[in-house]
Design an enzyme around this catalytic site. Structure first.
Site, short mmCIF file in Angstrom:
data_model
loop_
_atom_site.label_atom_id
_atom_site.label_comp_id
_atom_site.label_asym_id
_atom_site.label_seq_id
_atom_site.Cartn_x
_atom_site.Cartn_y
_atom_site.Cartn_z
N GLY A 1 0.79 -1.38 -0.09
CA GLY A 1 0.01 -0.02 0.04
C GLY A 1 0.75 1.24 0.07
N SER A 2 0.22 2.30 0.64
CA SER A 2 0.66 3.46 0.60
C SER A 2 2.10 3.94 0.88
CB SER A 2 -0.23 4.69 1.48
OG SER A 2 -1.35 4.38 1.41
N ALA A 3 2.93 2.97 1.30
CA ALA A 3 4.32 3.24 1.67
C ALA A 3 5.18 3.58 0.14
CB ALA A 3 4.92 2.07 2.08
#
Lengths: 395, 622
Positions: free
Chosen positions: B300-302
């Site tokens: 995800g957003s990492a």
């Protein structure tokens, strides 16, 4: 030598002529189906020796022979049930099937209401010391009941057989989804569709139902984003935890053409992938077969199921009754599709779904239910015995 | 009832629609054309014949499917090669006695050899089988004397126990039984137990080390101690905090990685549930798996951090460049939404802070597929990470890398990598831009210069990313990751888990990846929780900001003092944050953007500003 041949032909003659109940059974039953079934049962026993100890060790059962012994304990009554059922006339088989379906539906409901929740699903009904999975048995009954209704619908215009068969399906499918058991649900749906096709419903109906199904999916895809993403990910099975399936493919690859020889050294054998496979004795037994015995044995297993299904379909094609044709094809399709889904998962061509390999995977309910289904196929495909009334043969 | 079951004709069975003599009405419109018979039976037989074609059609489909499976089977077993097995087979295995001791970076033992005394019977030497059996049974009551006596008579050599205590051995010796021997064997023991189990690995008799550092130990046979990069203190903190998080949010599996930002050394690696390498078989095989290296996940957003660093490095954007995140972004057939929509135009810095999928997807579309792919390759995200350990997994990249994928990958959807792989990539973003493959062996030169590395981002880009990631904690989605005095930087990542047939509702992966101290990162930390459940204290939320961020914060707060990193003063930290930026112009820009690295209070213009300016002047030179 001559005397021996003479003796054998004599024996055949007498037993064919004598028409004892057993003789009648033996001469009317389809031998090829029987041999294929026998081969599958043998295969299951051999593989239980390969997978059983590994599974017992993984689960932490002291007795390494636990699963082998249990396998034997289940396979004997399953064979008994199969042979008993195969003695039935088609009419009796139909009645037994319908009763089984009704009783098992009731038991599924009971399991939903009172059964324990195992791995997030209510599939089991405890009966005294043992637990049974009624949906396994209900499948064979469902095929018989639906075949009956479809055949009646096809024969008598006034009788709403198709609708009633659809009702049966809706009831069974609803209960399976409530459990939830999406694997069985998909199987039952596919089997119902095959039977509907074989029962001779006009292309109009087939296309209409097909369009409805596709249309419903498409509308879902357009208007419900979570369904859309589900379908997208199914088409492109991305990441996540594919440990079991990856291990299964690794195991099969390890086997090569003739299987992996781990030798006698216990340490080396412990390195076999089968020790790392959860459910190696049930859903992933095919992978164990691949690792232990290699490509050719796996091919034999595949060929046995293919042969069984083809033989049953060919016998069905020759029958004169819509009911028998539909029922035999439905039952054979159940066995065949179960094998296809199980093996497909092991070979990583289908998404992981818990489905047993008929007569090979460990599991009491599954084995007994397979015995029932094959017994019904044997009963319905018997050569038309002359002594039976037309009524009983359902011809 | 019995008659009914056995099929005998009875009155109640009249409903059976079988030919019963009377002719029913002809159907008005038969479903299928009927051959010229007139009776029902004849008609049914005719219909049955009609169905033969359909049955044969179904049969052919079944045959086709079975053939397809057979082809796939042949492809797996006969065609595709198995490189790993070949490699393992040709490997030299250390003899049990010369297997080196494995230590952590400070010399604490992770695995060592111990000589143990067993119990065996050389039956040729035995005088009286029954007496021997009874003697042994007097020390070990679990043996049945008569059964044991029978074994002694049948066999040549019996191994009864692998390990004896000193008391047991003494008791047996005093019995003075001929033929009873005490063979000595070497046993591998893991003094830390389940701590660092996945990094330490385990051995299998005859196969040597099969997992973790034990695999590496085979190559270092007879060389003395093998110093690994693991630090048991950091490992202890990581495991304790992850376990606490797991208990709190009712999580079944979780993992974490701590890496040295400059050298790429893995200081701690946790995969839960874990196992005790001393008793490998007591845990299910599932627990032996190193989730941080053998599993790949959509994290995800990492990935937003990587996308932002790429566009800054390419000069396409600066942290102040504005992106329109007012409306969902449509890319071909895919619409991209924000999880917490703010519906505003925001700077790249804010896009990362508030984790806007729309904003970062726009940035990625500006970057384009080719450059995105190139940066991913440079950061080691397109192929399996090769450390010394045998555990590794190929990443799952999109089959078709088009504009839609470019957009979704920018926020970590549709790409699955191992957690260690992502940690190494993020390390390159914040350590001054140098990617170094993670290592599990101790590196002497702590500047990292002795290890091969590649410059992916400029030090200036890296400095800008540190500021942006600092603001994620001070001013964005991860306020709970704060650890006062250490100025941690990082990024939350909440990903929906892909299940069979689609993304699953309410099955999430909550991760946090970050580093500390933020102004000059020493340690990069990643923690992930698989399917956390919201609790009352988090208002039912199970997102990364609530689950993983506080765990990260706790780890930093505990690790700092133990590993000798002193908390810094605000002014010094601020000056160091600014020091990496290229020019004073950028510093001013950053200041105008109200950067608040201290998190204690917004900077007031005035006296404090003068202090900062003085510090800056010192750092940047004249």
């Amino acid at each position: 030598m001559n005397t021996l041949t003479a003796y054998i032909s004599d024996l055949r003659l007498t037993s064919r002529d004598s028409m004892s109940a057993l003789g009648r059974w033996w001469w009317s039953i389809d031998h090829w189906l029987l041999y294929a079934t026998g081969a599958l049962i043998l295969m299951g026993i051999v593989l239980s020796f390969a997978a059983g100890p590994a599974s017992a060790m993984r689960i932490g059962i002291e007795n390494t022979n636990h699963f082998i012994i249990k396998h034997m304990m289940f396979i004997v009554p399953a064979i008994g049930l199969m042979i008993m059922v195969s003695f039935l006339t088609p009419l009796q088989a139909r009645r037994v099937g319908v009763i089984v379906f009704a009783v098992m539906l009731a038991m599924i409901i009971a399991a939903l209401l009172f059964g324990p929740t195992i791995k997030g699903a209510n599939r089991w009904l405890p009966l005294g010391p043992i637990g049974i999975q009624p949906s396994e048995f209900a499948k064979a009954g469902f095929v018989i009941a639906a075949a009956w209704l479809m055949a009646e619908g096809a024969n008598a215009k006034k009788f709403p057989g198709g609708l009633l068969a659809l009702g049966c399906y809706a009831m069974f499918a609803g209960l399976l989804i409530a459990q939830p058991d999406y694997g069985q649900w998909a199987l039952v749906t596919a089997v119902w569709a095959i039977m509907f096709f074989i029962a001779g419903w006009s292309w109009f109906w087939i296309i209409a139902l097909g369009c409805t199904a596709v249309g419903a999916l498409y509308m879902g895809y357009l208007y419900a984003p979570h369904i859309a993403s589900r379908i997208d990910t199914f088409l492109n099975p991305a990441s996540g935890d594919t440990y079991q399936v990856d291990k299964a493919v690794e195991a099969i690859r390890n086997g090569g053409a003739f299987g992996h020889d781990f030798g006698q050294e216990p340490g080396a054998a412990a390195d076999a992938v089968k020790y790392q496979l959860p459910d190696s004795h049930t859903d992933f037994i095919f992978a164990v077969a691949g690792e232990e015995f290699g490509f050719f044995l796996c091919l034999v297993i595949l060929a046995l199921y293919a042969f069984f299904v083809c033989r049953a379909f060919m016998l069905a094609a020759r029958k004169q009754s819509v009911f028998i044709q539909t029922a035999v094809c439905g039952l054979a399709a159940t066995i065949g599709l179960q094998a296809i889904v199980n093996i497909g998962v092991n070979l990583r061509v289908l998404p992981a779904k818990g489905m047993t390999l008929p007569f090979i995977s460990y599991g009491g309910s599954s084995m007994l239910a397979t015995g029932l289904a094959i017994g019904l196929i044997l009963a319905l495909t018997r050569k038309q015995p002359g002594h039976m009334s037309r009524r009983e043969t359902l011809a | 009832m019995l008659a009914w079951l056995t099929g005998r004709r009875s009155k109640s069975a009249k409903a059976e629609i079988i030919f019963d003599g009377s002719l029913p009405e002809m159907p008005a419109e038969p479903c299928l054309p009927i051959s010229g018979r007139t009776t029902l039976v004849g008609r049914e037989a005719g219909r049955a014949r009609q169905l033969q074609g359909r049955i044969w059609l179904c049969l052919s489909v079944f045959v086709l499917i079975f053939s397809g499976l057979a082809l796939r089977l042949a492809n797996i077993t006969l065609v595709s090669p198995e490189p790993e097995k070949v490699m393992v087979a040709s490997r030299a295995i250390a003899e049990p006695g010369e297997r080196p001791e494995i230590t952590d970076r400070n010399g604490v033992s992770l695995a060592l050899n111990r000589t143990v005394t067993g119990l065996a019977i050389d039956t040729k030497m035995v005088w009286d089988a029954m007496e021997t059996a009874q003697g042994i049974a007097s020390v070990f009551p679990q043996y049945d004397p008569s059964a044991l006596a029978r074994r002694i008579e049948d066999k040549k050599y019996i191994i009864l126990r692998n390990e004896l205590t000193a008391e047991e051995q003494r008791a047996l010796l005093t019995l003075g039984l001929p033929g009873v021997t005490f063979p000595e064997t070497t046993k591998r023991v893991y003094p830390q137990g389940a701590l660092a189990a996945h990094a330490a690995g385990y051995t299998i008799a005859g196969r040597g080390g099969v997992a973790g550092l034990e695999f590496v130990a085979d190559e270092h046979a007879g060389e003395g101690k093998l110093a690994s990069s693991i630090d048991v203190r950091a490992q202890q903190i990581l495991e304790e905090e992850i376990r606490a998080g797991m208990d709190r949010f009712k999580v079944d599996s979780a993992w974490g990685v701590i890496m040295k930002a400059k050298t790429g050394e893995v200081v701690a690696l946790a995969s839960m549930p874990s196992f005790n390498p001393n008793e490998v078989n007591d845990s299910p095989a599932d627990h032996w798996r190193n989730r941080a290296m053998q599993d790949r996940y959509e994290l995800g957003s990492a990935f937003k951090v990587i996308t932002a660093a790429s566009v800054i490095e390419e000069g396409i954007a600066s942290p102040e460049t504005l992106y329109d995140a007012r409306k969902p972004l449509k890319v071909y057939d895919r619409t991209i939404y924000d999880f917490h929509p703010r519906r505003e135009i925001m700077s790249l810095s804010k896009v990362v802070q508030h984790s806007s999928n729309i904003g970062i997807a726009r940035a990625a579309l500006d970057l384009g597929r080719e450059r995105q792919r190139e940066y991913f390759a440079q950061l080691g995200l397109t192929e399996a990470v090769k450390t010394e350990l045998p555990e590794s997994r190929d990443p799952d990249l999109p089959l078709r890398w088009g504009p839609v994928e470019t957009a979704t990958i920018s926020y970590g959807h549709g790409i699955a990598v191992t957690p260690l792989q992502l940690t190494a990539a993020i390390s390159a973003v914040i350590n001054g831009g140098i990617y170094r493959t993670p290592t599990f062996l101790k590196v002497e030169d702590q500047t990292g210069a002795s290890r091969e590395g590649r410059q992916v981002f400029s030090p200036e880009t890296s400095a800008k990313m540190r500021l942006i990631m600092r603001q994620v904690i001070t001013d964005g989605s991860a306020s709970r990751a704060e650890a006062p005095g250490y100025y941690p930087i990082g990024k939350t990542a909440t990903a929906d888990k892909p299940g069979i047939g689609g993304y699953r509702d309410n099955a999430r992966l909550s991760s946090f990846v970050g580093a500390f101290p933020g102004y000059d990162p020493e340690y990069v930390i990643l923690v992930s929780f698989d399917e956390p459940h919201g609790i009352e204290a988090t208002y039912g939320y199970a997102t990364a900001g609530w689950v993983a961020a506080p765990v990260f914060g706790n780890i930093v707060a505990r690790m700092g003092p133990v590993l000798g990193i002193a908390p810094a003063h605000d002014d010094l930290a601020f000056a160091q944050f600014m020091a990496g930026l290229r020019s004073s112009e950028e510093v001013t820009l950053a200041l105008n953007d109200q950067i608040d690295v201290s998190a204690t209070a917004s900077l007031e213009v005035g006296e404090e500003m003068d202090d900062v300016a003085r510090l800056l002047a010192k750092e940047l030179g004249p």
